[in-house]
Design a protein around this motif. Structure first.
Motif, PDB file in Angstrom:
ATOM      1  N   SER B  44       0.780  -1.027  -0.249  1.00 54.38           N
ATOM      2  CA  SER B  44       0.137  -0.013  -0.188  1.00 54.38           C
ATOM      3  C   SER B  44       0.676   1.336  -0.068  1.00 54.38           C
ATOM      4  CB  SER B  44      -0.777   0.085   1.222  1.00 54.38           C
ATOM      5  OG  SER B  44      -1.784  -1.013   1.291  1.00 54.38           O
ATOM      6  N   GLN B  83      -8.094   0.453  -0.640  1.00 54.93           N
ATOM      7  CA  GLN B  83      -8.301  -0.741  -0.109  1.00 54.93           C
ATOM      8  C   GLN B  83     -10.102  -0.980   0.462  1.00 54.93           C
ATOM      9  OE1 GLN B  83      -4.978  -1.841   2.185  1.00 54.93           O
ATOM     10  NE2 GLN B  83      -5.458  -3.520   2.780  1.00 54.93           N
ATOM     11  N   ASP B 161      -5.925  -0.837  -4.746  1.00 58.20           N
ATOM     12  CA  ASP B 161      -5.130  -1.536  -3.675  1.00 58.20           C
ATOM     13  C   ASP B 161      -5.985  -2.485  -3.194  1.00 58.20           C
ATOM     14  OD1 ASP B 161      -4.131  -2.085  -1.302  1.00 58.20           O
ATOM     15  OD2 ASP B 161      -3.758  -0.006  -0.627  1.00 58.20           O
ATOM     16  N   GLU B 162      -6.133  -3.810  -3.199  1.00 55.99           N
ATOM     17  CA  GLU B 162      -6.593  -5.012  -2.813  1.00 55.99           C
ATOM     18  C   GLU B 162      -8.323  -4.771  -2.985  1.00 55.99           C
ATOM     19  OE1 GLU B 162      -5.593  -7.074   0.696  1.00 55.99           O
ATOM     20  OE2 GLU B 162      -3.584  -5.821   0.871  1.00 55.99           O
TER      21      GLU B 162
HETATM   22 MG   LIG Z   1      -2.382  -2.619   2.190  1.00 49.86          MG
END
Ligand SMILES: [Mg+2]
Ligand SMILES: Nc1ncnc2c1ncn2[C@@H]1O[C@H](COP(=O)(O)OP(=O)(O)OP(=O)(O)O)[C@@H](O)[C@H]1O
Lengths: 281, 422
Positions: B44, B83, B161-162
């Motif tokens: 991240s 995320q 991000d994910e």
């Molecule tokens: Mg992360």
């Protein structure tokens, strides 16, 4: 959660009880405000004859309590609004710092604020009276606004700090990536979420200032700064033997109206849970 | 659309801990690069430095050949999916997607904004939700709104991000193919952070593996699987993970816990004069000896093993065989396991067999594997001793070519569809 019939009934009973408990005094005052002086001791809840006499007494062009009430109303509105405005602006800035930044003495600020707010009002009022007299703040608007800030600031800071902690601040970064300047990001992504909290806090602060009696009666002497709760104590009847209860009730009803109007106006702003859905989970 | 170049990027947080350490990476225009690594390895952080939300301690970041270290996020013109989705809760889905466009004052007319938002929402199947607030959407729908906000303007690159980490397995599968399709079609440079094996292996043109802020290897998924540079990459890539066994050299044999493997030229060259090595064998390198074709059988080694537990997954059968490891390498392997977010469980061999195999719990099975598929690692440096650079390069080149063809086809198809639509 679906309620069963029994649970529903119990909730209804409890709701009615609470409502009666909370609203009975309000209706009593409302009823009293429409009574004639002779009717006050009749022992009946509703007036025998309905009259506007009490209202003309405090508001009418030649009402006896008019000169006492109208300046007081002006003082109350002005002082409470200014105190609220200052408290909310300062508390917003302070709460923002408390919620978002890590600085030494953060806990100290919060506990001091709490300490100030639990300090009994009655114990500061006498020293304040002396100081105000010597520095010329006695019986002025500023002389009331300053002590009101000591009441409204701590609670405003605490409510706002708690509220700001729940705001998903990442939205600010998301907005910046989406092409916003830091200022735009704050205005378009954060302010809309913070506004309900600020409104709620402003209402609480306003009510605290609006309802104050102790400072109002101790730090004023004329209608130059005396707020309504204090002015009510100076109401007199038509004659020495007549109770001013009717006029006081009418004044109480009149000063309740702005409070009700404010709550109704901002009801839509005081929506909890507006921050839901920003992030997953 | 633009290339992204990372040049010796370092990120130190306030406490001086290097969260990202000397990462250099070239991401070509239109390429899909995956960043993987265990939790806390700096994925991240790296992404946030690219997008401009985190200062770069040292090193250069270039987007489209221009150094952007000191540029504010809004001047970098990148689109990011966070995320957690970071949707604006007070705005409708429509306004959420339109948000980036509305910020570019005057660049788009209202009708342009409307048509762009509707294009994005159609692409992401959000049409019937446009007037709803994010709070009333399911996780998958929120995720798609976040994607919509990213694709609505033609940004230089997408950063994810994910994005799928909060979805259930089925939806994750669907969204994964959706993202792949979208990226092929738009051909926008994409950096995608995940720690999901499948996402890493299926989505990317290249995968970059990070370990405690240090880049371990960047390669096509196949090269990563086939030719890992070290123990960490070998253990991280692949599911179930590669089996690591202690290997002791005795004369002309390499002695593993179950079997003696005769040293051939490749292994001898790799091992050199070491006495103890760590041997890595992928679960799918094993076969049930009974079903191995006779001509193949001679080239491998067979051994008997007591199968403890089996798991039948429909298409495959996993068999678990416990073994005692060598104390000399035990600590190394345990540490590696911890770093890979493992549970530090018993040492066991995982064997992936054909689903028709008749091996069941508690059976004594005869297993087969080909020593040519064996990886050997140095126990000290943890580097791979059997990695074949030429072969890895060949796999990468092939992957790049396949990718080029796929993108060209996707563009052609998109052009055809657009022509049909107008
Ligand atoms: Mg992360
Ligand atoms: N604001 C910060 N201040 C100090 N250290 C930080 C900060 N943010 C992250 N770190 C540290 O930097 C390292 C990398 O964090 P990062 O969030 O990039 O990990 P990640 O790879 O994204 O992990 P995950 O898969 O859990 O999201 C971690 O060790 C973390 O503790």
């Amino acid at each position: 959660m679906a309620l069963t019939g029994r649970q529903k009934m119990w909730w209804a009973v409890i709701t009615v009880l609470v409502l009666v408990y909370a609203l009975f005094p309000v209706f009593s005052i409302l009823a009293t405000s429409f009574k004639l002086p002779g009717d006050l001791t009749s022992g009946r809840f509703l007036p025998t004859t309905w009259t506007w006499e009490n209202y003309t007494q405090i508001l009418g062009p030649d009402g006896s309590a008019r000169d006492l009430f109208l300046p007081a109303l002006r003082n109350s509105i002005g002082i409470s609004l200014i105190a609220t405005l200052i408290a909310v602006v300062l508390a917003t800035v302070a709460a923002y710092a408390i919620a978002r930044l890590d600085f030494p003495g953060k806990r100290l600020v919060l506990t001091t604020a709490l300490g100030v707010s639990i300090f009994p009002v009655i114990s500061i009022v006498t020293p304040l009276f002396n100081i105000w007299r010597s520095i010329g703040l006695y019986d002025t608007w500023a002389g009331l606004i300053i002590p009101y800030l000591s009441l409204t600031l701590p609670i405003s800071m605490w409510t706002l700090a708690a509220f700001f902690r729940q705001i998903p601040w990442e939205l600010e970064q998301a907005a910046q990536v989406d092409g916003a300047t830091p200022m735009q990001a704050f205005r378009k992504a954060i302010v809309p979420l913070a506004a309900p909290g600020v409104f709620t806090t402003a209402l609480i602060a306003f009510f605290i200032a609006w309802n104050d009696f102790v400072y109002g009666i101790s730090l004023t002497s004329t209608s130059a700064a005396r707020p309504v709760p204090a002015a009510l104590a100076f109401f007199t009847g038509e004659s020495y033997f007549e109770d001013p209860t009717g006029a006081i009730s009418a004044a109480a009803v009149v000063v309740t109206i702005p409070v009700i109007v404010l709550v109704l106006l901002f009801q839509r702003q005081i929506v909890a849970g507006l921050t839901q859905g920003a992030v997953k989970g | 659309m633009a290339s992204i170049t990372l040049n010796h990027i370092v990120k130190k947080y306030g406490d001086g801990f290097p969260a990202v350490n000397d990462v250099s990476l070239d991401i070509a225009d239109g390429e899909f690069v995956i960043l993987v690594g265990p939790s806390g390895c700096g994925k991240s952080t790296l992404l946030r430095m690219i997008v401009g939300l985190e200062d770069i301690t040292s090193g250069d970041l270039e987007i489209g050949g221009k150094r952007v270290n000191d540029l504010a996020p809004r001047h970098r013109d990148l689109a990011m999916v966070f995320q957690n989705y970071a949707l604006y809760p007070h705005l409708t889905v429509y306004e959420n997607i339109a948000f980036p466009l509305r910020l570019t004052k005057g660049q788009y007319t209202d009708t342009e904004i409307d048509s762009r938002v509707r294009n994005a929402s159609t692409l992401l199947e959000l049409d019937e939700h446009l007037e709803r607030k994010p709070a009333n959407l399911s996780g998958g729908q929120r995720q798609r709104v976040a994607m919509g906000r990213a694709i609505v303007r033609q940004a230089q690159a997408f950063l994810f991000d994910e994005p799928l980490s909060n979805l259930d397995a089925k939806l994750r599968g669907q969204m994964r193919t959706e993202i792949a399709r979208l990226q092929r079609r738009l051909a926008t440079t994409t950096v995608y952070v995940t720690h999901d094996q499948t996402e890493a292996m299926t989505l990317g043109d290249r995968v970059a593996v990070l370990r405690r802020g240090v880049l371990q290897q960047v390669a096509s998924p196949r090269a990563l699987y086939d030719q890992p540079v070290n123990l960490f990459v070998a253990g991280f890539i692949g599911s179930p993970p590669m089996n690591f066994l202690p290997g002791r050299v005795e004369g002309t044999d390499l002695v593993l816990p179950f079997v003696r493997v005769p040293l051939d030229a490749r292994l001898r060259a790799a091992i050199g004069d070491r006495e103890l090595v760590i041997v890595g064998i992928r679960p799918d390198a094993f076969e049930d000896a009974d079903v191995v074709a006779q001509d193949k059988r001679g080239s491998g080694v067979t051994f008997d093993a007591d199968v403890d537990v089996t798991e039948w997954l429909g298409s495959e059968l996993y068999a678990y065989v416990p073994f005692e490891t060598d104390p000399a390498v035990q600590q190394q392997l345990e540490e590696l396991d911890r770093e890979l977010d493992g549970e530090g469980m018993r040492t066991q061999l995982v064997v992936a067999l054909d689903s028709l195999s008749t091996i069941r719990d508690g059976d004594a099975a005869t297993l087969w594997f080909d020593p040519a598929s064996v990886h050997v690692f140095d126990p000290e440096s943890q580097d791979s001793l059997t990695r074949d650079d030429e072969k890895a390069a060949a796999i990468d080149a092939e992957a790049a070519q396949a990718r080029q063809r796929a993108t060209a086809r996707a563009k052609e198809r998109a052009a055809r569809e657009d022509a049909k639509a107008s």
